[in-house]
Design a protein around this motif. Sequence first.
Motif, PDB file in Angstrom:
ATOM      1  N   UNK A  22       0.824  -1.196   0.000  1.00  0.00           N
ATOM      2  CA  UNK A  22       0.000   0.000   0.000  1.00  0.00           C
ATOM      3  C   UNK A  22       0.863   1.252   0.000  1.00  0.00           C
ATOM      4  N   UNK A  23       2.019   1.196   0.722  1.00  0.00           N
ATOM      5  CA  UNK A  23       2.919   2.345   0.713  1.00  0.00           C
ATOM      6  C   UNK A  23       3.443   2.593  -0.704  1.00  0.00           C
ATOM      7  N   UNK A  24       3.718   1.479  -1.437  1.00  0.00           N
ATOM      8  CA  UNK A  24       4.235   1.634  -2.797  1.00  0.00           C
ATOM      9  C   UNK A  24       3.206   2.276  -3.718  1.00  0.00           C
ATOM     10  N   UNK A  25       1.925   2.095  -3.390  1.00  0.00           N
ATOM     11  CA  UNK A  25       0.875   2.721  -4.199  1.00  0.00           C
ATOM     12  C   UNK A  25       1.087   4.226  -4.294  1.00  0.00           C
ATOM     13  N   UNK A  26       1.681   4.805  -3.241  1.00  0.00           N
ATOM     14  CA  UNK A  26       1.889   6.242  -3.237  1.00  0.00           C
ATOM     15  C   UNK A  26       2.751   6.653  -4.433  1.00  0.00           C
ATOM     16  N   UNK A  27       3.802   5.872  -4.702  1.00  0.00           N
ATOM     17  CA  UNK A  27       4.684   6.199  -5.822  1.00  0.00           C
ATOM     18  C   UNK A  27       3.935   6.048  -7.143  1.00  0.00           C
ATOM     19  N   UNK A  28       3.057   5.055  -7.205  1.00  0.00           N
ATOM     20  CA  UNK A  28       2.281   4.886  -8.422  1.00  0.00           C
ATOM     21  C   UNK A  28       1.346   6.070  -8.640  1.00  0.00           C
ATOM     22  N   UNK A  29       0.873   6.635  -7.540  1.00  0.00           N
ATOM     23  CA  UNK A  29      -0.063   7.748  -7.607  1.00  0.00           C
ATOM     24  C   UNK A  29       0.678   9.051  -7.900  1.00  0.00           C
ATOM     25  N   UNK A  30       1.842   9.226  -7.246  1.00  0.00           N
ATOM     26  CA  UNK A  30       2.528  10.513  -7.317  1.00  0.00           C
ATOM     27  C   UNK A  30       3.399  10.630  -8.557  1.00  0.00           C
ATOM     28  N   UNK A  31       3.800   9.507  -9.140  1.00  0.00           N
ATOM     29  CA  UNK A  31       4.676   9.564 -10.300  1.00  0.00           C
ATOM     30  C   UNK A  31       6.080   9.970  -9.936  1.00  0.00           C
TER      31      UNK A  31
END
Lengths: 97, 166, 236, 118
Positions: A22-31
Motif C-alpha cells: 500500500x505504501x508503494x501505491x503512493x509512488x504509483x499515484x505521485x509519479x
Amino acid sequence: MNEWSLIPLFWGTLIFLLINAFACLWRGLAGPTLPDRILAANVIGTKTMVVLVLLGLAREQGIWLDVALVYGLLSFTVTLVAGRLLETGRLKGAWKQ
Amino acid sequence: MSAVHRWVQLSTALFVFWLVLSMPLDLSDLLWGLPAAVAAGGLAGAFLWREASPGIGARRVAGLVFYTFDLVRQIVPAALQVARVVLDPALPLDPKMIVHRTPLDDDLERVTLANTITLTPGTHCVDLDGDRVTVHCLSPSFAASLIDGSLDKRISTSIGGVERDE
Amino acid sequence: MNRRRAGRILTAVLIAALAVPLMYGMVQLPAPGHADAPAHTNVSAGYIERGAELGGSENLVTGVLLNFRALDTFGEVLVIFTAWLAVAAVAGTASNAERDPVPPSPVVDYVIRLLGPFIAIFALFVIVNGHVLPGGGFQGGVLLGAMLILLSLVMDAETVARAVSARSWIWLRATGVLVFAMVAVMGLPLAGYLFGLPDEPGLRQVLTVALELGIGIGGGAVLAGLFFAIAGADRS
Amino acid sequence: MIDAAHALLVCFLVIAGAAFFFIGTLGLLRFPDFYTRIHAVTKCDALGAGLVLLGLAIWRGPDGEGVRILALIALLLISSPTAGHALARAAFRTGLKPWTRNDGERDGEIPGDASERD
C-alpha cells in the motif's frame, strides 16, 4: 513434523508486506514520470506473489503456489510490455529487423 | 550443434521442469509430460532457437547454479551498504552513468553479466548494445569490481569454461 | 488542478474502501470443499455425493463445468471467440507489421526465448491437470496468451508468419468452439444425448482433457489476438 | 533441537527478507529520481522475495511444494533483473535524464522531493 508452528510468523509477514504494497501505491499515484508508475506496479506485483505463497503455506493449501507462479509470470509480462510500449511509443504484433 | 541435438536438449530440460511441477509423480504425469515436452522442445528449436542454441548444456547449468551461490555471497554485503544509504537521513547519493566494454562475447555470458550488474546493489544495467554496457551507479565506488574487470572474469570462469558446451 | 487532485484522492479512498472488505472477505473464505461452507449446505450436497461419480472428473468444479453445465461453458467459449471476432472486425487484424525503430534489448530477447518454452509447458501442465487440480482450460489459456504476447515482443515478423499463417490463426482461435461442438455431437452416439460423456472412465478422462485443451489453446490464441488487434489499432 | 534450529533459521530468513522488502519500499519512496528508485526496488525486491521464499522452501523440506518454491525463486532471479533492465532501458532510450548530485545542490532541493521533475 515441526513441533514449532511458524504460522503466526507467516501471517505477520503477510500483513507487513501488504502494508508495504500500500505504501508503494503512493509512488504509483505521485509519479512523477510514467516509468515511476510502471515501477510501482511491478513492485506491488512482486510483493503480491510472495504474499500468495505465504497465504498458501499459512493455510496449508498447495494450490496457492501455482497461483503465485501464474501471477509472477503475468506480472513479468505486464512490466515488459509496458516498458516496450514506453520505448517504441506503440504496441506491435511483431518486431522486424 | 545439430538440430536434433538441440531438440533433445530442450525437450529434456522441459521434461524435467514438468516433473518438478507434477511432484508427487504418478504414471499419468509421465504419459502427458513426455509428448508435451517433446512437442514444445521441437517447436522451440524450430522457431525460437533456429540460428543458435541457448548455449546451455549440463556443464553450464552446474556453472550457473554455482554462480548463483557466488552471486548471493556478493550481493548480501553490498545490499547492506545500499540499505545504509537508504536509511541515512542525508541520502548520500552521487549517481553516475558509466559505459563499460565487456570482453565477454557469448549471449548467455553477456545476459548473465547484465543481470548480475542489475542485481548487484549500487549498479543497474541500463543498456546493453554489443559489448557496450551502460551502467547507472548510485555512487562511483559501487562500480569498482565492474571497472577493473573482475566481474567479467568471474562470469567467464563460472560459465564460460575452457570448452563450450555447444 | 484542485479538482483533479480531489478526484485522485477520492479515487484512492474508494479503491482502499473496496480493497479492505475484499481482503477481509478473502481471509474469511471457507476452505475449498469444506462441508460447512454456505455454498455447500444446500443444493451442492447432491453434487458432492454423486458429482465425482457422475461428473467424470476427480475435481468437482471441473466436472460441473464440463459436464453438468457443459452448455453454459460452451456459451462462455463462444462469447470469448465472438469478442475476438468483434474486436478484429472493428480494429483489423494487424497482420502487416511495419518496421519498428527500436530493437528489443538483447537481455530481454534472450530471457524471453529461454523462458518461453517453460511457460508453454507450465500452461500445458495447468490445462492437462485441470481435471484434478483447480485451474484448467481458461487459466492455462491465459498463460498461453501471455507467452504469445511475450514472444511477439522479440520475434521478427517473418518467423511469426512462418510459424503460424494468418489463416491458421483463425482456426487456432476457433479451437475451443470446434472441440466443444465435436464433443457435444459425439455425446449423441456415446451417451444418447448432446454433451453426454461415456461411462468408460478412461475415455471420459480423454474427452475431458480434450475439452480443456480446446478451451486453453483457443482461449490463449484469442487473448493474444485481442492484444495484437488492439496494439495494431493504436499505431495509426 | 534440530527442530528448534530449523525453525530459527526459517524465522531469520523470512524476517531478513521482510526487512529487505521494507528497505525497497523506503527507497522507492525516498530516492530522488527514477533511476535511483529502480536501484532500490530491483535489488531489495529480488533479495527480499528470494530470502522469504528460501525460508519457506526450507520450512517445507524437499517435498513437491518445496521444490516448486525453488522453481519460483529461479523464475524470480531471472525475471526480476530482466524486468528492471527493460524498464530502465525504456526510460533511458526515451531520454529521461538521470538526477545528479549537482541538480540537487543547485536548486537547493531536498533529495526525495521530486515534484518538479516531470
